[in-house]
Design a protein around this motif. Structure first.
Motif, short mmCIF file in Angstrom:
data_model
loop_
_atom_site.label_atom_id
_atom_site.label_comp_id
_atom_site.label_asym_id
_atom_site.label_seq_id
_atom_site.Cartn_x
_atom_site.Cartn_y
_atom_site.Cartn_z
N GLY A 157 0.63 -1.25 0.23
CA GLY A 157 0.09 -0.20 0.12
C GLY A 157 0.79 1.21 0.39
N ARG A 158 2.12 1.38 -0.35
CA ARG A 158 2.98 2.56 -0.48
C ARG A 158 3.65 2.34 -1.84
N PRO A 159 3.04 2.83 -3.00
CA PRO A 159 3.63 2.49 -3.94
C PRO A 159 4.53 3.19 -4.92
N ARG A 160 5.00 4.85 -4.00
CA ARG A 160 6.02 5.54 -4.00
C ARG A 160 7.49 4.68 -3.16
N ALA A 161 7.54 3.65 -2.58
CA ALA A 161 8.15 3.25 -1.58
C ALA A 161 9.14 2.30 -1.62
N ALA A 162 9.43 2.63 -3.03
CA ALA A 162 9.92 1.25 -3.82
C ALA A 162 11.69 1.11 -3.34
N GLN A 163 12.20 2.68 -2.83
CA GLN A 163 13.85 2.70 -2.79
C GLN A 163 13.44 2.35 -0.94
N ALA A 164 12.34 2.46 -0.46
CA ALA A 164 11.99 1.66 1.11
C ALA A 164 12.04 1.13 1.04
N VAL A 165 11.52 0.55 0.01
CA VAL A 165 11.64 -1.52 -0.06
C VAL A 165 13.31 -2.23 -0.02
N GLY A 166 13.52 -0.95 -1.30
CA GLY A 166 15.07 -1.99 -1.86
C GLY A 166 15.77 -1.77 -0.35
N ALA A 167 16.10 -0.54 0.48
CA ALA A 167 16.58 -0.35 1.60
C ALA A 167 16.39 -1.46 2.84
N ALA A 168 15.05 -2.21 2.78
CA ALA A 168 14.78 -3.12 3.71
C ALA A 168 14.74 -4.06 3.76
N VAL A 169 14.70 -4.29 2.53
CA VAL A 169 15.15 -6.47 1.92
C VAL A 169 16.90 -5.87 1.78
N GLY A 170 17.68 -4.52 1.48
CA GLY A 170 19.19 -5.02 1.51
C GLY A 170 19.48 -5.13 3.16
N SER A 171 18.88 -4.74 4.47
CA SER A 171 19.06 -4.81 5.09
C SER A 171 18.69 -5.76 5.96
#
Length: 156
Positions: free
Chosen positions: A101-115
């Motif tokens: 539900g956060r369509p503009r949060a791809a970079q934040a998702v990337g940061a979470a995936v990376g951590s």
């Protein structure tokens, strides 16, 4: 532990796995985060090692381990979503952002995936860039590629 993909460090606290890190990866934890080395045999760490080696040998399709990664509420939401990606398939950072539900949060998702502190068991390697590129894997792109080939998501 030695694996076909390199040396990994496993961490546990109480009765839960808290970390699976490749020695050479980015975001490798500092010693103070790891705590003391296990003294003698540890049933959980032994089970994690056995399952991880069987998985990497293609003899096991999933993991059956109690996990307890440390992170924020958003990181946990992303890591929970990672565990829903079926073996042999991939998704994108943008798709996960949409699903949360956060369509503009791809970079934040990337940061979470990376951590993600529990690599392979929490399959962050199944997430690709929007154009399908193999990007953003702390354990190295070669490791990500090897895992995706093992799972049948990429051709060798």
């Amino acid at each position: 532990m030695a694996t076909p993909l390199g040396t990994y460090l496993l961490a546990a606290e109480a009765e839960s796995l808290t970390g699976v890190w490749r020695e050479e990866q980015s975001h490798f934890p500092r010693p103070e985060r790891l705590g003391p080395a296990a003294a003698g045999d540890d049933a959980l760490l032994d089970a994690a090692e056995t399952q991880l080696l069987a998985y990497l040998a293609g003899e096991r399709m999933s993991f059956d381990l109690p996990i307890s990664p440390r992170g924020t509420e958003f990181q946990h939401a992303v890591w929970d979503r990672l565990q829903e990606i079926p073996r042999g398939t991939t998704t994108t950072y943008g798709t996960i952002a949409q699903e949360l539900g956060r369509p503009r949060a791809a970079q934040a998702v990337g940061a979470a995936v990376g951590s993600n502190p529990i690599s392979i068991v929490v399959p962050c390697h199944r997430v690709l860039a929007g154009n399908g590129a193999l990007t953003g894997y702390a354990g190295g792109i070669e490791t990500k590629q090897a895992l995706l080939v093992l799972e049948g998501a990429l051709l060798a």
